[in-house]
Motif scaffolding. Structure first.
Motif, mmCIF file in Angstrom:
data_model
loop_
_atom_site.group_PDB
_atom_site.id
_atom_site.type_symbol
_atom_site.label_atom_id
_atom_site.label_comp_id
_atom_site.label_asym_id
_atom_site.label_seq_id
_atom_site.Cartn_x
_atom_site.Cartn_y
_atom_site.Cartn_z
ATOM 1 N N ASP A 589 -13.600 -12.705 -17.312
ATOM 2 C CA ASP A 589 -12.526 -13.305 -16.788
ATOM 3 C C ASP A 589 -12.817 -14.806 -16.894
ATOM 4 O O ASP A 589 -13.942 -15.222 -16.883
ATOM 5 C CB ASP A 589 -12.599 -12.655 -15.436
ATOM 6 C CG ASP A 589 -12.414 -11.322 -15.441
ATOM 7 O OD1 ASP A 589 -11.742 -10.604 -16.245
ATOM 8 O OD2 ASP A 589 -12.550 -10.624 -14.290
ATOM 9 N N GLN A 590 -11.744 -15.598 -16.336
ATOM 10 C CA GLN A 590 -11.789 -17.087 -16.389
ATOM 11 C C GLN A 590 -10.957 -17.681 -15.265
ATOM 12 O O GLN A 590 -9.743 -16.847 -14.943
ATOM 13 C CB GLN A 590 -11.605 -17.865 -17.816
ATOM 14 C CG GLN A 590 -11.569 -19.020 -17.879
ATOM 15 C CD GLN A 590 -11.457 -19.594 -19.594
ATOM 16 O OE1 GLN A 590 -10.790 -18.837 -20.158
ATOM 17 N NE2 GLN A 590 -12.034 -20.488 -19.801
ATOM 18 N N SER A 591 -11.121 -18.574 -14.685
ATOM 19 C CA SER A 591 -10.109 -19.240 -13.772
ATOM 20 C C SER A 591 -10.108 -20.650 -13.787
ATOM 21 O O SER A 591 -11.176 -21.383 -14.418
ATOM 22 C CB SER A 591 -10.691 -18.769 -12.223
ATOM 23 O OG SER A 591 -11.893 -19.588 -12.195
ATOM 24 N N ILE A 592 -9.063 -21.271 -13.223
ATOM 25 C CA ILE A 592 -8.740 -22.661 -13.530
ATOM 26 C C ILE A 592 -8.010 -23.213 -12.339
ATOM 27 O O ILE A 592 -7.007 -22.233 -11.812
ATOM 28 C CB ILE A 592 -8.007 -23.148 -14.606
ATOM 29 C CG1 ILE A 592 -7.847 -24.678 -14.968
ATOM 30 C CG2 ILE A 592 -6.675 -22.519 -14.979
ATOM 31 C CD1 ILE A 592 -7.352 -25.391 -15.950
ATOM 32 N N THR A 593 -8.460 -24.033 -11.524
ATOM 33 C CA THR A 593 -7.812 -24.612 -10.314
ATOM 34 C C THR A 593 -7.480 -26.089 -10.669
ATOM 35 O O THR A 593 -8.316 -26.839 -11.095
ATOM 36 C CB THR A 593 -8.820 -24.575 -9.081
ATOM 37 O OG1 THR A 593 -9.181 -23.309 -8.887
ATOM 38 C CG2 THR A 593 -8.192 -25.224 -7.899
ATOM 39 N N GLY A 617 -9.381 -10.917 -21.316
ATOM 40 C CA GLY A 617 -9.935 -10.841 -19.946
ATOM 41 C C GLY A 617 -8.675 -11.156 -18.827
ATOM 42 O O GLY A 617 -8.012 -11.997 -19.134
ATOM 43 N N ILE A 618 -9.202 -11.125 -17.620
ATOM 44 C CA ILE A 618 -7.998 -11.641 -16.677
ATOM 45 C C ILE A 618 -8.316 -13.282 -16.399
ATOM 46 O O ILE A 618 -9.312 -13.794 -16.367
ATOM 47 C CB ILE A 618 -8.492 -11.050 -15.131
ATOM 48 C CG1 ILE A 618 -8.200 -9.542 -15.479
ATOM 49 C CG2 ILE A 618 -7.408 -11.781 -14.179
ATOM 50 C CD1 ILE A 618 -8.515 -8.665 -14.244
ATOM 51 N N ILE A 619 -7.211 -13.921 -16.524
ATOM 52 C CA ILE A 619 -7.284 -15.378 -16.079
ATOM 53 C C ILE A 619 -6.608 -15.635 -14.911
ATOM 54 O O ILE A 619 -5.547 -15.261 -14.548
ATOM 55 C CB ILE A 619 -6.497 -16.127 -17.366
ATOM 56 C CG1 ILE A 619 -7.472 -16.322 -18.392
ATOM 57 C CG2 ILE A 619 -6.458 -17.813 -17.028
ATOM 58 C CD1 ILE A 619 -7.056 -16.765 -19.850
ATOM 59 N N THR A 620 -7.414 -16.333 -13.969
ATOM 60 C CA THR A 620 -6.618 -16.886 -12.730
ATOM 61 C C THR A 620 -6.244 -18.188 -12.725
ATOM 62 O O THR A 620 -7.052 -19.046 -13.075
ATOM 63 C CB THR A 620 -7.711 -16.458 -11.478
ATOM 64 O OG1 THR A 620 -8.212 -15.115 -11.445
ATOM 65 C CG2 THR A 620 -7.247 -16.824 -10.254
ATOM 66 N N TRP A 621 -4.936 -18.453 -12.412
ATOM 67 C CA TRP A 621 -4.598 -19.826 -12.448
ATOM 68 C C TRP A 621 -4.265 -20.208 -10.981
ATOM 69 O O TRP A 621 -3.290 -19.727 -10.146
ATOM 70 C CB TRP A 621 -2.948 -19.890 -13.077
ATOM 71 C CG TRP A 621 -3.197 -19.077 -14.358
ATOM 72 C CD1 TRP A 621 -3.277 -17.731 -14.687
ATOM 73 C CD2 TRP A 621 -3.360 -19.800 -15.671
ATOM 74 N NE1 TRP A 621 -3.320 -17.618 -16.061
ATOM 75 C CE2 TRP A 621 -3.355 -18.876 -16.678
ATOM 76 C CE3 TRP A 621 -3.231 -21.226 -16.020
ATOM 77 C CZ2 TRP A 621 -3.305 -18.963 -18.164
ATOM 78 C CZ3 TRP A 621 -3.484 -21.396 -17.622
ATOM 79 C CH2 TRP A 621 -3.346 -20.352 -18.444
ATOM 80 N N ASN A 645 -2.896 -11.890 -15.996
ATOM 81 C CA ASN A 645 -2.835 -13.238 -15.007
ATOM 82 C C ASN A 645 -2.644 -12.961 -13.815
ATOM 83 O O ASN A 645 -1.876 -12.292 -13.406
ATOM 84 C CB ASN A 645 -2.006 -13.967 -15.804
ATOM 85 C CG ASN A 645 -1.994 -14.209 -17.411
ATOM 86 O OD1 ASN A 645 -2.971 -15.019 -17.640
ATOM 87 N ND2 ASN A 645 -1.051 -13.610 -18.212
ATOM 88 N N LYS A 646 -3.359 -13.828 -12.872
ATOM 89 C CA LYS A 646 -3.199 -14.120 -11.486
ATOM 90 C C LYS A 646 -2.814 -15.433 -11.321
ATOM 91 O O LYS A 646 -3.703 -16.119 -11.541
ATOM 92 C CB LYS A 646 -4.249 -13.428 -10.836
ATOM 93 C CG LYS A 646 -4.676 -11.948 -11.064
ATOM 94 C CD LYS A 646 -5.903 -11.412 -10.325
ATOM 95 C CE LYS A 646 -6.476 -10.041 -10.475
ATOM 96 N NZ LYS A 646 -7.530 -9.624 -9.854
#
Length: 704
Positions: A589-593, A617-621, A645-646
């Motif tokens: 999983d990965q996220s970007i803010t 994986g799940i990517i959180t935006w 995606n979230k």
């Protein structure tokens, strides 16, 4: 007082009737006024050996000598050395070994044909800026950088102690455990050497000549040094008692070495005695407060100034130009310093040398206002034998720290570099708490990897730095307790290069960054197909990525978490490739803010500012207060072709371009919420149908 014209008259003078203590003034050595004048006294009972300058035997046997009267300042002219046509070796030996002489002066060029070793303290050799040559010098011993023309060397007493540490010795401790303090006295000097790690025969965190400052109890002493590294219980320490050389200084020399056959190879010598032919002026071992100043050298082989087990020294205003050899290890340095403490190197310069300054197992030293040109081999280096607390201020020349291999340990700690200009900065091995302040890596035509900074992200802090062609971060150690930071820096990019190393990079020594990193008020320019292959959490505050052209490829990002606060991308963007954790490409999983007024503008080869790569994986935006301005209808604010995606976009401002979302990108385990956004002329046609998990119309201002 009797007055004579020259030494010949003195030796011919009838001494049978002269009283003991008779003074004679000699006007010159060869002739009156040639500089060899001196006052001598008749010592009727003396049987000292005639040395041609301070002791003369007119009878050639028996008792009675003419002895030079002086105030402790020796002169080569007393020995008839008025130029380099007569070798000065015997004169030097006579004066250095005369304890009544505390200073030796040269008033002419000199030539030496021997290599001299002295254990003399409290003496100063001043060559007056004259040339010192070594025409016809004897061969050196093999592989011997201490075979200098002048080598001051302390002596071992023969007394040793060896023990196994019963408890850990923490960093910054100045109390050492010993077998029995009965052998130690305050002001004694001992070499303390820790047993090496099995990975390398020179991997030692402690290997210095130390002074005893206090006897604590039967098994502990205090020394004049605070440990730079923790020493674990069970490690073995050997103590060796020394009689160092004290305050023996060398000044004002213009040294010219001898020619050596061209090597041109790092592995093959042109002849068996190849490394024995050359000459170099100065070496110290087991020495305290021995300074060198105003030495100029050329055509040297080994370092101009070699030091080992030295402390409290200054090397200043020295220069080296065009040494005879720079390829073979250990040759062509201005100064090499092994196992040294409290040294200060300042106001020095090299041209076309190997290294200006080399520390191997050095601590608490400073290098200041030193400059190297023709510096492809590295002006300023450490070898990685656990150096610590070194400071470099106001210098120029290539930097390479802890970069000589596992034999030494690949380790250093608390190196600080301020106001430095270099063609390269190489610091990617196990360097902990490296501080670079106002450091600039400048591209130089023809030099591979010039304009780059390679750094270990283990307490790395960079302020006001620039690199013309690349910043490359990796992580080889995890010792630091401070954060990684780049502040107010600017980095040029090389197409396709890594800003932070990928875990599957095949280059030795470039491991992925597993810790967090903050970059604030920074700029990356000429961005094109670069990658952030690691970094656990990357925080970008007011940091800009500017593409090399509108056709440049965006940055590929494998960091598990990216936070952008201000700054943004111009003709660039980010492709999220999935996190490398546990270092299996693109599976986690990965996220970007994106918030704080971040700006996206221009275009790029991917036609998207934020894009999801082909990952599982799940990517959180998390998209907040930002401004995204697409320059044409083909440019996507975000491009998502698969899931899950979230995404939460609240309070964003978007204009032109489109959203690019493939069918199924927000299916099971996904959600999309867009709220309080202002959209002007954005193509929303690919947004998914609203549902319990997808909402993107109500609460937004949508201007067609």
């Amino acid at each position: 007082m009797i007055q004579l014209s020259n030494l010949e008259e003195l030796l011919a003078y009838q001494v049978n009737t002269i009283k003991d203590g008779q003074l004679v003034y000699v006007d010159g050595y060869y002739q009156k006024g040639d500089g060899g004048s001196k006052l001598v006294r008749w010592m009727i009972g003396s049987t000292e050996v005639d040395n041609g300058g301070t002791i003369h035997d007119p009878r050639h046997g028996g008792s009675g000598r003419w002895k030079t009267v002086h105030n402790g300042v020796g002169d080569f002219r007393w020995f008839g050395i008025v130029d380099a046509t007569r070798d000065a070796d015997d004169a030097l030996d006579a004066m250095v070994n005369d304890v009544s002489i505390h200073r030796i002066e040269s008033h002419s060029d000199l030539n030496f044909v021997r290599r001299h070793t002295y254990d003399r303290s409290h003496i100063e050799l001043d060559f007056g800026g004259h040339r010192v040559t070594t025409v016809g010098i004897e061969l050196n011993a093999k592989s011997n950088p201490f075979g200098a023309v002048i080598f001051f060397q302390g002596k071992a007493t023969g007394e040793t102690q060896t023990l196994t540490l019963s408890v850990d010795l923490p960093e910054q401790s100045d109390v050492l455990e010993v077998l029995d303090t009965a052998s130690f006295e305050v002001e004694d000097w001992w070499i303390a050497r820790i047993q090496n790690h099995p990975e390398g025969y020179a991997q030692r965190e402690l290997d210095y000549m130390l002074q005893v400052t206090e006897i604590i109890d039967d098994s502990h002493i205090r020394v004049n040094y605070k440990l730079g590294w923790t020493l674990a219980a069970g490690r073995e320490i050997t103590f060796k008692k020394m009689h160092p050389v004290f305050r023996s200084h060398i000044r004002n020399m213009n040294f010219i070495g001898v020619s050596v056959p061209d090597n041109g190879s790092t592995s093959v010598k042109p002849s068996e005695d190849w490394d024995q032919i050359g000459s170099h002026p100065i070496a110290y071992e087991f020495a305290v407060a021995c300074n060198v100043s105003d030495v100029i050298a050329t055509k040297v082989f080994w370092p101009v100034i070699e030091r080992r087990y030295c402390t409290h020294f200054v090397t200043e205003r020295c220069r080296l130009m065009n040494p005879e050899e720079v390829i073979w290890g250990g040759t062509g340095y201005l100064t090499q310093q092994l196992n040294v403490l409290y040294g200060h190197v300042r106001d020095c310069h090299t041209s076309n040398a190997r290294h200006l300054n080399d520390f191997t197992c050095g601590a608490y030293c400073m290098v200041e206002n030193c400059h190297g040109d023709g510096d492809e081999h590295g002006s300023f280096v450490t070898h990685g034998q656990y150096e610590h607390d070194l400071t470099y201020i106001g210098n120029s020349g290539l930097l390479s720290f802890a970069n000589s291999g596992t034999t030494w340990g690949d380790s250093a700690k608390r190196i600080t570099v301020k106001k430095h200009v270099a063609s390269r900065v190489v610091a990617h091995k196990r360097i902990t708490d490296l501080t670079l302040e106002d450091v600039h890596a400048v591209w130089k035509e023809g030099l591979v990897d010039s304009g780059t900074i390679w750094a270990n992200a283990d307490g790395l802090q960079m302020r006001g730095c620039t690199a013309d062609t690349m910043l490359t971060l990796s992580q080889s150690s995890s010792r630091s307790q401070r954060s990684n930071l780049a502040d107010g820096c600017s980095f040029g990019m090389t197409k396709g290069a890594e800003i932070a190393r990928l875990p599957d990079n095949t280059q030795v020594g470039f491991r992925p960054v597993r810790t967090d990193f903050t970059m604030q008020n920074c700029q990356f320019h000429n961005v094109d197909d670069n990658s952030l292959g690691s970094i656990n959490k990357l925080v970008l505050m007011n940091t800009w990525f500017k593409g090399a052209s509108p056709e440049a490829k965006p940055i590929q990002v494998w960091c598990p978490e990216v936070v952008m606060q201000g700054g943004g991308c111009e003709n660039s963007g980010m492709i999220l490739m999935g996190a490398f954790y546990p270092y299996e490409k693109g599976t986690s999983d990965q996220s970007i803010t994106v918030d704080g007024g971040t700006v996206f503008s221009g275009t790029n080869a991917a036609k998207a500012y934020l894009k999801r790569g082909d990952v599982s994986g799940i990517i959180t935006w998390v998209i907040g207060e930002c401004k995204s301005s697409a320059m044409d209808a083909k440019m996507a604010h975000f491009s998502i072709h698969n899931g899950p995606n979230k995404m939460r976009a609240i309070g964003s401002r978007l204009s032109g371009g489109k959203y690019e979302i493939a069918e199924g990108a927000f299916g099971h385990d996904s959600y999309l919420l867009m709220l309080a956004c202002v959209e002007e002329g954005v193509d929303r046609s690919s947004l998914p149908v609203e549902s319990d998990r997808v909402r993107h119309k109500e609460g937004n201002i949508i201007i067609k």
